[in-house]
Design a protein around this motif. Structure first.
Motif, PDB file in Angstrom:
ATOM      1  N   ILE A 199       9.678   4.149  15.487  1.00  0.00           N
ATOM      2  CA  ILE A 199       8.508   4.888  15.022  1.00  0.00           C
ATOM      3  C   ILE A 199       7.832   4.102  13.904  1.00  0.00           C
ATOM      4  O   ILE A 199       8.456   3.795  12.891  1.00  0.00           O
ATOM      5  CB  ILE A 199       8.914   6.285  14.514  1.00  0.00           C
ATOM      6  N   GLY A 200       6.561   3.804  14.081  1.00  0.00           N
ATOM      7  CA  GLY A 200       5.786   3.127  13.052  1.00  0.00           C
ATOM      8  C   GLY A 200       5.365   4.119  11.986  1.00  0.00           C
ATOM      9  O   GLY A 200       5.948   5.198  11.861  1.00  0.00           O
ATOM     10  N   ALA A 201       4.338   3.784  11.236  1.00  0.00           N
ATOM     11  CA  ALA A 201       3.902   4.673  10.153  1.00  0.00           C
ATOM     12  C   ALA A 201       2.411   4.525   9.908  1.00  0.00           C
ATOM     13  O   ALA A 201       1.875   3.424   9.970  1.00  0.00           O
ATOM     14  CB  ALA A 201       4.660   4.352   8.872  1.00  0.00           C
ATOM     15  N   VAL A 202       1.783   5.655   9.631  1.00  0.00           N
ATOM     16  CA  VAL A 202       0.414   5.667   9.132  1.00  0.00           C
ATOM     17  C   VAL A 202       0.554   5.852   7.628  1.00  0.00           C
ATOM     18  O   VAL A 202       0.982   6.903   7.159  1.00  0.00           O
ATOM     19  CB  VAL A 202      -0.418   6.807   9.748  1.00  0.00           C
ATOM     20  N   ILE A 203       0.270   4.797   6.898  1.00  0.00           N
ATOM     21  CA  ILE A 203       0.440   4.820   5.443  1.00  0.00           C
ATOM     22  C   ILE A 203      -0.728   5.539   4.781  1.00  0.00           C
ATOM     23  O   ILE A 203      -0.539   6.347   3.883  1.00  0.00           O
ATOM     24  CB  ILE A 203       0.594   3.390   4.887  1.00  0.00           C
ATOM     25  N   SER A 204      -1.908   5.241   5.234  1.00  0.00           N
ATOM     26  CA  SER A 204      -3.106   5.940   4.791  1.00  0.00           C
ATOM     27  C   SER A 204      -4.158   5.692   5.861  1.00  0.00           C
ATOM     28  O   SER A 204      -3.917   4.956   6.819  1.00  0.00           O
ATOM     29  CB  SER A 204      -3.570   5.435   3.417  1.00  0.00           C
ATOM     30  N   GLU A 205      -5.303   6.306   5.705  1.00  0.00           N
ATOM     31  CA  GLU A 205      -6.335   6.120   6.718  1.00  0.00           C
ATOM     32  C   GLU A 205      -6.663   4.638   6.848  1.00  0.00           C
ATOM     33  O   GLU A 205      -7.018   3.974   5.875  1.00  0.00           O
ATOM     34  CB  GLU A 205      -7.589   6.899   6.328  1.00  0.00           C
TER      35      GLU A 205
ATOM     36  N   VAL B  17      -4.510   2.211   7.523  1.00  0.00           N
ATOM     37  CA  VAL B  17      -3.386   1.325   7.195  1.00  0.00           C
ATOM     38  C   VAL B  17      -2.165   1.865   7.923  1.00  0.00           C
ATOM     39  O   VAL B  17      -1.625   2.908   7.559  1.00  0.00           O
ATOM     40  CB  VAL B  17      -3.105   1.251   5.678  1.00  0.00           C
ATOM     41  N   GLU B  18      -1.764   1.147   8.985  1.00  0.00           N
ATOM     42  CA  GLU B  18      -0.641   1.615   9.788  1.00  0.00           C
ATOM     43  C   GLU B  18      -0.010   0.461  10.554  1.00  0.00           C
ATOM     44  O   GLU B  18      -0.557  -0.632  10.613  1.00  0.00           O
ATOM     45  CB  GLU B  18      -1.086   2.694  10.766  1.00  0.00           C
ATOM     46  N   TYR B  19       1.149   0.760  11.120  1.00  0.00           N
ATOM     47  CA  TYR B  19       1.746  -0.179  12.051  1.00  0.00           C
ATOM     48  C   TYR B  19       2.344   0.610  13.196  1.00  0.00           C
ATOM     49  O   TYR B  19       2.688   1.784  13.061  1.00  0.00           O
ATOM     50  CB  TYR B  19       2.746  -1.117  11.374  1.00  0.00           C
ATOM     51  N   ILE B  20       2.413  -0.041  14.348  1.00  0.00           N
ATOM     52  CA  ILE B  20       2.754   0.636  15.593  1.00  0.00           C
ATOM     53  C   ILE B  20       3.988  -0.001  16.215  1.00  0.00           C
ATOM     54  O   ILE B  20       4.049  -1.225  16.395  1.00  0.00           O
ATOM     55  CB  ILE B  20       1.563   0.550  16.571  1.00  0.00           C
ATOM     56  N   LEU B  21       4.956   0.864  16.547  1.00  0.00           N
ATOM     57  CA  LEU B  21       6.143   0.442  17.287  1.00  0.00           C
ATOM     58  C   LEU B  21       6.153   1.140  18.645  1.00  0.00           C
ATOM     59  O   LEU B  21       5.238   1.899  18.961  1.00  0.00           O
ATOM     60  CB  LEU B  21       7.410   0.771  16.488  1.00  0.00           C
ATOM     61  N   ASP B  22       7.180   0.915  19.437  1.00  0.00           N
ATOM     62  CA  ASP B  22       7.196   1.390  20.824  1.00  0.00           C
ATOM     63  C   ASP B  22       7.058   2.901  20.974  1.00  0.00           C
ATOM     64  O   ASP B  22       6.387   3.372  21.889  1.00  0.00           O
ATOM     65  CB  ASP B  22       8.441   0.890  21.560  1.00  0.00           C
ATOM     66  N   GLN B  23       7.669   3.698  20.110  1.00  0.00           N
ATOM     67  CA  GLN B  23       7.608   5.146  20.266  1.00  0.00           C
ATOM     68  C   GLN B  23       6.261   5.733  19.880  1.00  0.00           C
ATOM     69  O   GLN B  23       6.008   6.920  20.110  1.00  0.00           O
ATOM     70  CB  GLN B  23       8.735   5.816  19.471  1.00  0.00           C
ATOM     71  N   ASP B  24       5.367   4.921  19.336  1.00  0.00           N
ATOM     72  CA  ASP B  24       4.024   5.372  18.987  1.00  0.00           C
ATOM     73  C   ASP B  24       3.070   5.257  20.178  1.00  0.00           C
ATOM     74  O   ASP B  24       1.956   5.763  20.119  1.00  0.00           O
ATOM     75  CB  ASP B  24       3.465   4.537  17.829  1.00  0.00           C
ATOM     76  N   LEU B  25       3.513   4.611  21.231  1.00  0.00           N
ATOM     77  CA  LEU B  25       2.673   4.374  22.401  1.00  0.00           C
ATOM     78  C   LEU B  25       2.880   5.467  23.447  1.00  0.00           C
ATOM     79  O   LEU B  25       3.972   6.019  23.581  1.00  0.00           O
ATOM     80  CB  LEU B  25       3.003   3.015  23.021  1.00  0.00           C
TER      81      LEU B  25
ATOM     82  N   VAL C 109       0.844  -1.202   0.000  1.00  0.00           N
ATOM     83  CA  VAL C 109       0.000   0.000   0.000  1.00  0.00           C
ATOM     84  C   VAL C 109       0.878   1.251   0.000  1.00  0.00           C
ATOM     85  O   VAL C 109       0.610   2.208  -0.719  1.00  0.00           O
ATOM     86  CB  VAL C 109      -0.966   0.002   1.208  1.00  0.00           C
ATOM     87  N   MET C 110       1.939   1.226   0.797  1.00  0.00           N
ATOM     88  CA  MET C 110       2.858   2.359   0.874  1.00  0.00           C
ATOM     89  C   MET C 110       3.400   2.720  -0.507  1.00  0.00           C
ATOM     90  O   MET C 110       3.439   3.893  -0.880  1.00  0.00           O
ATOM     91  CB  MET C 110       3.999   2.023   1.835  1.00  0.00           C
ATOM     92  N   TYR C 111       3.803   1.720  -1.273  1.00  0.00           N
ATOM     93  CA  TYR C 111       4.351   1.975  -2.604  1.00  0.00           C
ATOM     94  C   TYR C 111       3.275   2.330  -3.614  1.00  0.00           C
ATOM     95  O   TYR C 111       3.464   3.234  -4.431  1.00  0.00           O
ATOM     96  CB  TYR C 111       5.199   0.795  -3.079  1.00  0.00           C
ATOM     97  N   LYS C 112       2.155   1.656  -3.577  1.00  0.00           N
ATOM     98  CA  LYS C 112       1.094   1.951  -4.547  1.00  0.00           C
ATOM     99  C   LYS C 112       0.549   3.360  -4.359  1.00  0.00           C
ATOM    100  O   LYS C 112       0.202   4.028  -5.326  1.00  0.00           O
ATOM    101  CB  LYS C 112      -0.027   0.921  -4.443  1.00  0.00           C
ATOM    102  N   GLU C 113       0.493   3.809  -3.104  1.00  0.00           N
ATOM    103  CA  GLU C 113      -0.014   5.154  -2.829  1.00  0.00           C
ATOM    104  C   GLU C 113       1.104   6.192  -2.779  1.00  0.00           C
ATOM    105  O   GLU C 113       0.853   7.353  -2.494  1.00  0.00           O
ATOM    106  CB  GLU C 113      -0.832   5.151  -1.536  1.00  0.00           C
ATOM    107  N   GLN C 114       2.325   5.749  -3.019  1.00  0.00           N
ATOM    108  CA  GLN C 114       3.501   6.624  -3.050  1.00  0.00           C
ATOM    109  C   GLN C 114       3.595   7.500  -1.803  1.00  0.00           C
ATOM    110  O   GLN C 114       3.823   8.708  -1.878  1.00  0.00           O
ATOM    111  CB  GLN C 114       3.487   7.479  -4.316  1.00  0.00           C
ATOM    112  N   LYS C 115       3.459   6.864  -0.641  1.00  0.00           N
ATOM    113  CA  LYS C 115       3.473   7.587   0.629  1.00  0.00           C
ATOM    114  C   LYS C 115       4.872   7.772   1.198  1.00  0.00           C
ATOM    115  O   LYS C 115       5.132   8.738   1.894  1.00  0.00           O
ATOM    116  CB  LYS C 115       2.611   6.853   1.675  1.00  0.00           C
ATOM    117  N   MET C 116       5.742   6.811   0.953  1.00  0.00           N
ATOM    118  CA  MET C 116       7.043   6.821   1.591  1.00  0.00           C
ATOM    119  C   MET C 116       7.920   5.850   0.832  1.00  0.00           C
ATOM    120  O   MET C 116       7.416   4.920   0.211  1.00  0.00           O
ATOM    121  CB  MET C 116       6.860   6.348   3.049  1.00  0.00           C
TER     122      MET C 116
END
Length: 126
Positions: free
Chosen positions: A49-55, A57-65, A29-36
């Motif tokens: 730090i995780g990433a919010v790719i689009s509304e 669609v995201e993933y969460i790592l420790d610094q996001d908490l 999704v990240m590549y198809k939507e050219q987000k990052m």
């Protein structure tokens, strides 16, 4: 037109077969939507730090908490579905597979990708 993320497609089967389907879908999704690009993605991951790719669609790592010490694994979110946390060591091994494929397709980025991959390993070493 050249498929700019053919390198990622090469990882699909091994990721899906080894519990990394959510990571693959997120990157796709990240590549198809050219987000990052992948370099930014792995840089952020190496800092926890995780990433919010689009509304939705995201993933969460420790610094996001709010409380990073409560981090118990990488969480992928697709729409209203939050998956079970992926063990960090599995995430790291999946990221290595993706990194290797990326380096093969983009050899000029090898040093940077390997540097951030090492930072990711160090961050989550037990």
């Amino acid at each position: 037109m050249i498929n700019k993320f053919q390198w990622l497609e090469k990882t699909k089967k091994i990721l899906v077969d080894n519990g990394g389907a959510e990571l693959y879908c997120l990157l796709e999704v990240m590549y198809k939507e050219q987000k990052m690009n992948f370099l930014q993605f792995i840089y952020d991951a190496s800092r926890g730090i995780g990433a919010v790719i689009s509304e939705g669609v995201e993933y969460i790592l420790d610094q996001d908490l709010d409380n990073p010490e409560e981090f118990d694994g990488v969480t992928f979110v697709f729409g209203d579905c939050e998956g079970f946390p992926m063990p960090v060591q599995k995430f790291i091994s999946m990221m290595q597979i993706v990194s290797d494929a990326y380096i093969e397709a983009h050899p000029k980025d090898k040093d940077s990708i390997e540097f951030y991959m090492n930072k990711l390993r160090e961050r989550y070493s037990e």
